[in-house]
Design a protein around this motif. Sequence first.
Motif, PDB file in Angstrom:
ATOM      1  N   PRO A   1       0.834  -1.204   0.000  1.00 39.83           N
ATOM      2  CA  PRO A   1       0.000   0.000   0.000  1.00 39.83           C
ATOM      3  C   PRO A   1       0.870   1.257   0.000  1.00 39.83           C
ATOM      4  O   PRO A   1       2.056   1.201   0.345  1.00 39.83           O
ATOM      5  CB  PRO A   1      -0.805  -0.113   1.290  1.00 39.83           C
ATOM      6  CG  PRO A   1       0.000  -1.000   2.168  1.00 39.83           C
ATOM      7  CD  PRO A   1       0.755  -1.933   1.253  1.00 39.83           C
ATOM      8  N   LYS A   2       0.289   2.393  -0.375  1.00 37.77           N
ATOM      9  CA  LYS A   2       1.009   3.671  -0.373  1.00 37.77           C
ATOM     10  C   LYS A   2       1.586   3.985   1.003  1.00 37.77           C
ATOM     11  O   LYS A   2       2.651   4.576   1.107  1.00 37.77           O
ATOM     12  CB  LYS A   2       0.066   4.815  -0.768  1.00 37.77           C
ATOM     13  CG  LYS A   2      -0.111   4.991  -2.246  1.00 37.77           C
ATOM     14  CD  LYS A   2      -0.980   6.227  -2.487  1.00 37.77           C
ATOM     15  CE  LYS A   2      -0.931   6.701  -3.890  1.00 37.77           C
ATOM     16  NZ  LYS A   2       0.260   7.458  -4.235  1.00 37.77           N
ATOM     17  N   ALA A   3       0.863   3.607   2.050  1.00 43.15           N
ATOM     18  CA  ALA A   3       1.308   3.925   3.406  1.00 43.15           C
ATOM     19  C   ALA A   3       0.775   2.892   4.389  1.00 43.15           C
ATOM     20  O   ALA A   3      -0.227   2.232   4.111  1.00 43.15           O
ATOM     21  CB  ALA A   3       0.823   5.319   3.802  1.00 43.15           C
TER      22      ALA A   3
ATOM     23  N   PHE B   1       8.007   3.880  -0.851  1.00 42.05           N
ATOM     24  CA  PHE B   1       8.702   4.406  -2.024  1.00 42.05           C
ATOM     25  C   PHE B   1       9.236   3.222  -2.810  1.00 42.05           C
ATOM     26  O   PHE B   1      10.013   2.432  -2.287  1.00 42.05           O
ATOM     27  CB  PHE B   1       9.860   5.329  -1.616  1.00 42.05           C
ATOM     28  CG  PHE B   1       9.418   6.498  -0.777  1.00 42.05           C
ATOM     29  CD1 PHE B   1       8.614   7.487  -1.322  1.00 42.05           C
ATOM     30  CD2 PHE B   1       9.787   6.597   0.550  1.00 42.05           C
ATOM     31  CE1 PHE B   1       8.186   8.564  -0.553  1.00 42.05           C
ATOM     32  CE2 PHE B   1       9.371   7.667   1.327  1.00 42.05           C
ATOM     33  CZ  PHE B   1       8.570   8.660   0.772  1.00 42.05           C
ATOM     34  N   LEU B   2       8.810   3.118  -4.055  1.00 46.49           N
ATOM     35  CA  LEU B   2       9.171   1.985  -4.899  1.00 46.49           C
ATOM     36  C   LEU B   2      10.167   2.401  -5.976  1.00 46.49           C
ATOM     37  O   LEU B   2       9.934   3.375  -6.704  1.00 46.49           O
ATOM     38  CB  LEU B   2       7.919   1.419  -5.573  1.00 46.49           C
ATOM     39  CG  LEU B   2       6.821   0.930  -4.625  1.00 46.49           C
ATOM     40  CD1 LEU B   2       5.537   0.645  -5.391  1.00 46.49           C
ATOM     41  CD2 LEU B   2       7.290  -0.306  -3.869  1.00 46.49           C
ATOM     42  N   ALA B   3      11.259   1.648  -6.102  1.00 47.53           N
ATOM     43  CA  ALA B   3      12.271   1.957  -7.117  1.00 47.53           C
ATOM     44  C   ALA B   3      11.680   1.925  -8.525  1.00 47.53           C
ATOM     45  O   ALA B   3      12.007   2.773  -9.357  1.00 47.53           O
ATOM     46  CB  ALA B   3      13.446   0.975  -7.008  1.00 47.53           C
TER      47      ALA B   3
ATOM     48  N   ASP C   1      11.606  12.791  -3.087  1.00 48.39           N
ATOM     49  CA  ASP C   1      12.412  12.100  -4.087  1.00 48.39           C
ATOM     50  C   ASP C   1      12.905  10.829  -3.406  1.00 48.39           C
ATOM     51  O   ASP C   1      13.515  10.896  -2.335  1.00 48.39           O
ATOM     52  CB  ASP C   1      13.587  12.977  -4.532  1.00 48.39           C
ATOM     53  CG  ASP C   1      14.404  12.324  -5.610  1.00 48.39           C
ATOM     54  OD1 ASP C   1      15.135  11.348  -5.284  1.00 48.39           O
ATOM     55  OD2 ASP C   1      14.336  12.782  -6.753  1.00 48.39           O
ATOM     56  N   ARG C   2      12.635   9.690  -4.012  1.00 44.86           N
ATOM     57  CA  ARG C   2      12.982   8.418  -3.368  1.00 44.86           C
ATOM     58  C   ARG C   2      14.464   8.335  -3.031  1.00 44.86           C
ATOM     59  O   ARG C   2      14.844   7.782  -1.998  1.00 44.86           O
ATOM     60  CB  ARG C   2      12.594   7.240  -4.272  1.00 44.86           C
ATOM     61  CG  ARG C   2      12.819   5.884  -3.618  1.00 44.86           C
ATOM     62  CD  ARG C   2      12.544   4.763  -4.590  1.00 44.86           C
ATOM     63  NE  ARG C   2      13.440   4.772  -5.727  1.00 44.86           N
ATOM     64  CZ  ARG C   2      14.690   4.284  -5.715  1.00 44.86           C
ATOM     65  NH1 ARG C   2      15.188   3.763  -4.624  1.00 44.86           N
ATOM     66  NH2 ARG C   2      15.437   4.340  -6.800  1.00 44.86           N
TER      67      ARG C   2
ATOM     68  N   GLY D   1       4.158   6.527  -2.391  1.00 40.98           N
ATOM     69  CA  GLY D   1       3.720   7.690  -1.636  1.00 40.98           C
ATOM     70  C   GLY D   1       4.535   8.947  -1.849  1.00 40.98           C
ATOM     71  O   GLY D   1       4.521   9.833  -0.999  1.00 40.98           O
ATOM     72  N   ARG D   2       5.224   9.077  -2.955  1.00 41.14           N
ATOM     73  CA  ARG D   2       6.063  10.256  -3.192  1.00 41.14           C
ATOM     74  C   ARG D   2       5.268  11.482  -3.617  1.00 41.14           C
ATOM     75  O   ARG D   2       5.813  12.568  -3.706  1.00 41.14           O
ATOM     76  CB  ARG D   2       7.114   9.945  -4.250  1.00 41.14           C
ATOM     77  CG  ARG D   2       6.553   9.787  -5.657  1.00 41.14           C
ATOM     78  CD  ARG D   2       7.586   9.433  -6.688  1.00 41.14           C
ATOM     79  NE  ARG D   2       8.043   8.073  -6.484  1.00 41.14           N
ATOM     80  CZ  ARG D   2       9.148   7.571  -6.998  1.00 41.14           C
ATOM     81  NH1 ARG D   2       9.904   8.292  -7.782  1.00 41.14           N
ATOM     82  NH2 ARG D   2       9.494   6.331  -6.755  1.00 41.14           N
TER      83      ARG D   2
END
Length: 186
Positions: A6-8, A164-166, A71-72, A108-109
């Motif tokens: 999930p986003k968070a 945060f996903l690469a 920014d990740r 979630g960025r």
Amino acid sequence: MSTLPPKAASVTIEGQPDGYTPPRSFRAQVAPDGTTRLVISVPSDELAATHRALLGALGAPWSLRYVKLTDRKTGQLPKPETWVRMDVKPELVRAAFDARPALIWHDGRHQLWARGLHGDQVVLDELGVLYCYPDDPAFRAALGDLPETKEVGMDGRDYVRVTFLAEADEEEASLFQALSLQKWGG
């Protein structure tokens, strides 16, 4: 069902998951500026479908605002960065979002703002909470059988860890290109 996180997630003060699951519901609220809005909370596996349904209630064409908060690679930005586009065909937006699910519904960025022809708005925030402005029968109809409650969701938690996903890095860059989003402000 997605295998993406999930986003968070709600966490303890130490950053460990606390087991909280947001209620599957919506609530009416008066926003800080005095307008009415709906605040919608759904599980991660329902977020994309719910977001799509709410966007479908907007009058075309749409205006978009992408607000990058983090920014990740470097962390939280000192000032959010904004990209915009006016008068976008809904089909183009839907296709761009559907092609980038990790970024749109699991990372979630950012926040995504979509504004309809008559000023109605759907906002997807960094926590995976949806907001609709104003509290309108068209938005309520788009929510289907989602129950109304006064219970607060992820937006009311004390400690939240954002995902945060690469893989969303490339999706973000390609989203700007696909939708011809232009950087706005400093």
